[in-house]
Design a protein around this motif. Sequence first.
Motif, short mmCIF file in Angstrom:
data_model
loop_
_atom_site.label_atom_id
_atom_site.label_comp_id
_atom_site.label_asym_id
_atom_site.label_seq_id
_atom_site.Cartn_x
_atom_site.Cartn_y
_atom_site.Cartn_z
N ALA A 132 -17.52 11.13 74.37
CA ALA A 132 -18.42 11.18 73.21
C ALA A 132 -18.71 12.62 72.83
O ALA A 132 -18.71 12.98 71.65
N GLY A 133 -18.95 13.46 73.82
CA GLY A 133 -19.20 14.88 73.54
C GLY A 133 -18.00 15.55 72.91
O GLY A 133 -18.12 16.33 71.96
N ALA A 134 -16.82 15.25 73.40
CA ALA A 134 -15.60 15.85 72.86
C ALA A 134 -15.37 15.41 71.41
O ALA A 134 -14.84 16.18 70.61
N LEU A 135 -15.76 14.20 71.07
CA LEU A 135 -15.60 13.72 69.70
C LEU A 135 -16.71 14.21 68.78
O LEU A 135 -16.49 14.41 67.59
N LEU A 136 -17.91 14.39 69.31
CA LEU A 136 -19.05 14.78 68.48
C LEU A 136 -19.13 16.29 68.22
O LEU A 136 -19.65 16.70 67.19
N ILE A 137 -18.62 17.09 69.13
CA ILE A 137 -18.74 18.54 68.97
C ILE A 137 -18.13 19.03 67.66
O ILE A 137 -18.77 19.77 66.92
N PRO A 138 -16.91 18.64 67.28
CA PRO A 138 -16.37 19.11 65.99
C PRO A 138 -17.21 18.65 64.79
O PRO A 138 -17.39 19.40 63.84
N ALA A 139 -17.73 17.43 64.86
CA ALA A 139 -18.56 16.93 63.75
C ALA A 139 -19.84 17.74 63.64
O ALA A 139 -20.25 18.13 62.55
N GLN A 195 7.68 -7.38 93.81
CA GLN A 195 6.77 -6.33 93.36
C GLN A 195 5.82 -6.92 92.33
O GLN A 195 6.22 -7.66 91.44
N ARG A 196 4.63 -6.53 92.48
CA ARG A 196 3.61 -7.02 91.58
C ARG A 196 3.49 -6.08 90.40
O ARG A 196 3.20 -4.89 90.57
N VAL A 197 3.74 -6.57 89.26
CA VAL A 197 3.66 -5.77 88.05
C VAL A 197 2.32 -6.08 87.39
O VAL A 197 2.03 -7.23 87.07
N ASN A 198 1.57 -5.03 87.17
CA ASN A 198 0.26 -5.21 86.57
C ASN A 198 0.36 -4.95 85.08
O ASN A 198 0.30 -3.82 84.62
N ARG A 199 0.58 -5.99 84.37
CA ARG A 199 0.67 -5.86 82.93
C ARG A 199 -0.72 -6.06 82.35
O ARG A 199 -1.48 -6.91 82.77
N GLY A 200 -1.01 -5.26 81.37
CA GLY A 200 -2.32 -5.38 80.74
C GLY A 200 -3.39 -4.59 81.48
O GLY A 200 -4.56 -4.87 81.33
N ALA A 201 -2.96 -3.65 82.31
CA ALA A 201 -3.96 -2.83 82.99
C ALA A 201 -4.69 -1.99 81.95
O ALA A 201 -4.07 -1.43 81.05
N ARG A 202 -5.97 -1.90 82.05
CA ARG A 202 -6.76 -1.18 81.07
C ARG A 202 -7.40 0.04 81.71
O ARG A 202 -7.71 0.05 82.89
N LEU A 203 -7.60 1.02 80.86
CA LEU A 203 -8.28 2.23 81.28
C LEU A 203 -9.76 1.93 81.35
O LEU A 203 -10.35 1.40 80.41
N ARG A 204 -10.35 2.25 82.46
CA ARG A 204 -11.77 2.00 82.61
C ARG A 204 -12.47 3.33 82.73
O ARG A 204 -12.15 4.16 83.57
N ARG A 244 -19.88 8.71 83.17
CA ARG A 244 -19.65 10.14 83.01
C ARG A 244 -18.47 10.40 82.07
O ARG A 244 -18.50 11.29 81.23
N GLY A 245 -17.43 9.60 82.19
CA GLY A 245 -16.27 9.73 81.31
C GLY A 245 -16.61 9.40 79.86
O GLY A 245 -16.12 10.05 78.94
N ARG A 246 -17.44 8.37 79.67
CA ARG A 246 -17.86 8.02 78.31
C ARG A 246 -18.67 9.14 77.69
O ARG A 246 -18.50 9.46 76.51
N ARG A 247 -19.56 9.76 78.46
CA ARG A 247 -20.34 10.88 77.93
C ARG A 247 -19.43 12.05 77.58
O ARG A 247 -19.60 12.69 76.54
N ALA A 248 -18.47 12.34 78.42
CA ALA A 248 -17.54 13.44 78.15
C ALA A 248 -16.71 13.16 76.90
O ALA A 248 -16.51 14.05 76.06
#
Length: 117
Positions: A27-34, A8-17, A21-25
């Motif tokens: 950023a919006g979620a973090l900026l709205i309270p501010a 079995q291939r274990v993928n260690r160090g897999a990162r969230l990409r 559209r996800g970055r905009r969402a």
Amino acid sequence: MTINALPQRVNRGARLRLTARGRRALAGALLIPAVLGVGAGIAQIPTAMAGHEQQAAAAYEQFDTYTVMGGETLWSIAEKVAGDRDVRDVVHEIMRLNNLPNANVQAGQQLALPNFN
């Protein structure tokens, strides 16, 4: 009995990409309270200033009235009532008490003067 298991291939160090559209969402979620916090703070400024003006007005509940004579300026009137106070502050206070947009006064005009006693 032997079982040949595929390794079995274990993928260690897999990162969230994140997509654009996800970055905009995110950023919006973090900026709205501010943004809401800053907006709420700005909205409180007029209330805070009004409270300060009411406190200043309460200190001068009583005032004297004065009729402007020909050739007088707001500065000369303020000098008469200022006593040991800064004349500039007295001019400002007279303008505030009388809701004057500028320091121009005319002969015969009634002014409320702060009672500093």
